[in-house]
Design a protein around this motif. Structure first.
Motif, mmCIF file in Angstrom:
data_model
loop_
_atom_site.group_PDB
_atom_site.id
_atom_site.type_symbol
_atom_site.label_atom_id
_atom_site.label_comp_id
_atom_site.label_asym_id
_atom_site.label_seq_id
_atom_site.Cartn_x
_atom_site.Cartn_y
_atom_site.Cartn_z
ATOM 1 N N ARG A 136 -15.106 -22.529 -26.360
ATOM 2 C CA ARG A 136 -16.318 -23.334 -26.264
ATOM 3 C C ARG A 136 -16.106 -24.466 -25.261
ATOM 4 O O ARG A 136 -15.037 -24.594 -24.673
ATOM 5 C CB ARG A 136 -16.687 -23.895 -27.642
ATOM 6 C CG ARG A 136 -17.010 -22.805 -28.664
ATOM 7 C CD ARG A 136 -17.162 -23.379 -30.051
ATOM 8 N NE ARG A 136 -18.232 -24.364 -30.123
ATOM 9 C CZ ARG A 136 -18.426 -25.171 -31.172
ATOM 10 N NH1 ARG A 136 -17.612 -25.111 -32.219
ATOM 11 N NH2 ARG A 136 -19.415 -26.034 -31.176
ATOM 12 N N THR A 137 -17.131 -25.280 -25.037
ATOM 13 C CA THR A 137 -17.011 -26.412 -24.121
ATOM 14 C C THR A 137 -16.865 -27.705 -24.908
ATOM 15 O O THR A 137 -17.281 -27.793 -26.063
ATOM 16 C CB THR A 137 -18.244 -26.525 -23.207
ATOM 17 O OG1 THR A 137 -19.424 -26.635 -24.036
ATOM 18 C CG2 THR A 137 -18.371 -25.317 -22.307
ATOM 19 N N ALA A 138 -16.285 -28.709 -24.269
ATOM 20 C CA ALA A 138 -16.082 -30.007 -24.923
ATOM 21 C C ALA A 138 -16.124 -31.097 -23.865
ATOM 22 O O ALA A 138 -15.145 -31.299 -23.146
ATOM 23 C CB ALA A 138 -14.750 -30.029 -25.664
ATOM 24 N N PHE A 139 -17.268 -31.768 -23.767
ATOM 25 C CA PHE A 139 -17.408 -32.822 -22.774
ATOM 26 C C PHE A 139 -17.579 -34.176 -23.447
ATOM 27 O O PHE A 139 -18.350 -34.328 -24.394
ATOM 28 C CB PHE A 139 -18.593 -32.541 -21.846
ATOM 29 C CG PHE A 139 -18.225 -31.635 -20.704
ATOM 30 C CD1 PHE A 139 -18.125 -32.126 -19.419
ATOM 31 C CD2 PHE A 139 -17.936 -30.307 -20.946
ATOM 32 C CE1 PHE A 139 -17.754 -31.297 -18.379
ATOM 33 C CE2 PHE A 139 -17.561 -29.472 -19.920
ATOM 34 C CZ PHE A 139 -17.467 -29.967 -18.620
ATOM 35 N N ASP A 140 -16.830 -35.138 -22.957
ATOM 36 C CA ASP A 140 -16.885 -36.499 -23.467
ATOM 37 C C ASP A 140 -18.322 -37.003 -23.428
ATOM 38 O O ASP A 140 -19.000 -36.867 -22.402
ATOM 39 C CB ASP A 140 -15.990 -37.382 -22.587
ATOM 40 C CG ASP A 140 -15.777 -38.764 -23.168
ATOM 41 O OD1 ASP A 140 -16.774 -39.461 -23.417
ATOM 42 O OD2 ASP A 140 -14.612 -39.141 -23.356
#
Length: 214
Positions: free
Chosen positions: A127-131
């Motif tokens: 999956r994606t994980a952006f601050d």
């Protein structure tokens, strides 16, 4: 999970090794430069790699180039990039390729242990994980005003959550609205950003790319 760390700061590197080990993960390598990182990943691909954007010798974008190369050679390896600043071009390059299994965090976020670990687990699971701060600044800086200007504040919040990699159920919980409301907002976002259902591509990813690419 198996993790490889790459950061030229000995203090941060050793701190992450200790943290991940205490959490039950296996740190298979902890290196200080991009060349050693690529060699370690090639030797034994991990579940995820945590990579500083700026590493020796020039301290510009060696880490980013290594991250992109890892995505090319080992698409199943999750990549979590750490940066001192919000570097829009770097985030865009990562997402323009294969966005699944990619994350981008500000280094300050590492001190928020639960958020850091959650981001690492997300990229390891594809999956994606952006601050959130990265997403906020990128959204604010976007020059793709024609489509984004049409979004309501609530639709912007939903897009913000999509960019962090949250599924519809999680977005509903975080914004305290129903899942059906989330789905309606997402469909409206797609319409306002001119992202047709028949495009053959992930409209969620395209929506994020729309403002990252500017």
């Amino acid at each position: 999970m198996r993790v490889i760390l790459a950061d030229d700061s000995t203090l941060l590197r050793e701190g992450l090794v200790r943290l991940l080990t205490e959490e039950g993960h296996q740190v298979t390598a902890a290196v200080a430069d991009a060349e050693a990182l690529l060699a370690a990943v090639d030797l034994a691909p991990p579940d995820a790699a945590v990579i500083d954007v700026r590493m020796p010798p020039t301290h510009t974008h060696e880490g980013l180039r290594a991250a992109l190369e890892i995505r090319r050679r080992h698409p199943g390896v999750g990549v979590l990039v750490l940066s001192q600043y919000v570097e829009r071009r770097y985030a865009t390059e990562l997402l323009t390729g294969t966005p699944a299994g990619v994350g981008y965090l500000l280094k300050d976020r590492v001190t928020e242990i639960e958020e850091f670990l959650d981001a690492l687990h997300r990229v390891a699971r594809g999956r994606t994980a952006f601050d959130p701060e990265v997403v906020r600044r990128l959204l604010a800086r976007s020059t793709h005003a024609q489509g984004l200007a049409r979004l309501t504040p609530r639709e912007r919040e939903v897009l913000h959550e999509i960019a962090q990699g949250h599924a519809n159920t999680a977005i509903a919980d975080r914004l305290r609205i129903s899942r059906s409301a989330v789905e309606k907002h997402i469909n409206t976002i797609f319409d306002k950003l001119d992202l047709p259902a028949a495009s053959g591509q992930s409209r969620r990813v395209l929506a994020v790319l729309r403002y990252l690419n500017g």
